[in-house]
Write a protein that holds these residues in place. Structure first.
Motif, PDB file in Angstrom:
ATOM      1  N   GLU A  26      29.256  34.274   2.515  1.00 49.88           N
ATOM      2  CA  GLU A  26      28.584  33.786   1.310  1.00 49.88           C
ATOM      3  C   GLU A  26      29.046  32.377   0.948  1.00 49.88           C
ATOM      4  N   ALA A  27      30.350  32.142   1.030  1.00 49.61           N
ATOM      5  CA  ALA A  27      30.884  30.817   0.703  1.00 49.61           C
ATOM      6  C   ALA A  27      30.398  29.776   1.706  1.00 49.61           C
ATOM      7  N   ALA A  28      30.400  30.115   2.988  1.00 46.01           N
ATOM      8  CA  ALA A  28      29.935  29.187   4.015  1.00 46.01           C
ATOM      9  C   ALA A  28      28.448  28.878   3.828  1.00 46.01           C
ATOM     10  N   THR A  29      27.661  29.901   3.515  1.00 53.39           N
ATOM     11  CA  THR A  29      26.231  29.699   3.298  1.00 53.39           C
ATOM     12  C   THR A  29      25.990  28.792   2.098  1.00 53.39           C
ATOM     13  N   LYS A  30      26.761  28.989   1.042  1.00 49.98           N
ATOM     14  CA  LYS A  30      26.622  28.139  -0.152  1.00 49.98           C
ATOM     15  C   LYS A  30      26.951  26.682   0.182  1.00 49.98           C
ATOM     16  N   VAL A  31      27.995  26.462   0.977  1.00 53.84           N
ATOM     17  CA  VAL A  31      28.366  25.103   1.394  1.00 53.84           C
ATOM     18  C   VAL A  31      27.225  24.468   2.176  1.00 53.84           C
ATOM     19  N   VAL A  32      26.651  25.222   3.108  1.00 51.97           N
ATOM     20  CA  VAL A  32      25.564  24.717   3.942  1.00 51.97           C
ATOM     21  C   VAL A  32      24.348  24.382   3.085  1.00 51.97           C
ATOM     22  N   LEU A  33      23.934  25.310   2.217  1.00 52.87           N
ATOM     23  CA  LEU A  33      22.747  25.091   1.393  1.00 52.87           C
ATOM     24  C   LEU A  33      22.932  23.902   0.447  1.00 52.87           C
TER      25      LEU A  33
END
Length: 136
Positions: A26-33
């Motif tokens: 979730e944290a990695a996805t938020k960084v990417v988005l």
């Protein structure tokens, strides 16, 4: 004799050539988005494929306006992920930057020029994968 550490209960085994995650999905996805939105990527789509595939938990698909824009998006996503603590980020396709794949372990990012994205249409493959896909 050298022993290998026992796997954690409920954990899925990780292939030896897969990058080790440094932060959760979730944290990695938020960084990417966030990185893609800040850099004006177009048609950003995040697809949760947990339990549907063994190679990743999340796919992020986005378009850039040109090969230069796609390359810049990939470079910025890679830097942001590394700054956030992802240990090993791999990139494929940078010389041409028509379709760049950023492998951050459990999050895989596909960045396309619009006409290349329309040709391959990979989101159609995964569109029925899960009803709780996120589009931003």
């Amino acid at each position: 004799m050298k022993r290998t550490p026992a796997a954690k209960a409920g954990a899925t085994p990780r292939a030896a050539n897969r990058p080790a995650p440094g932060i959760d999905v979730e944290a990695a996805t938020k960084v990417v988005l966030t990185s893609l939105e800040d850099d004006k990527a177009e048609e950003i789509l995040a697809i949760d494929i947990r339990g549907k595939s063994s190679f990743a938990d999340m796919l992020v698909i986005a378009s850039g306006r040109s090969a230069r824009h796609v390359g810049a998006l990939a470079d910025h996503v890679m830097r942001q992920l590394k700054d956030a603590g992802v240990k090993d980020v791999r990139i494929e396709g940078m010389p041409q930057a028509d379709w760049v794949l950023v492998d951050a372990g459990d999050v895989v990012i596909h960045l396309f020029r619009p006409e290349v994205r329309a040709f391959y249409n990979i989101e159609k493959i995964w569109s029925g994968a899960t009803p709780d896909s996120v589009q931003s």
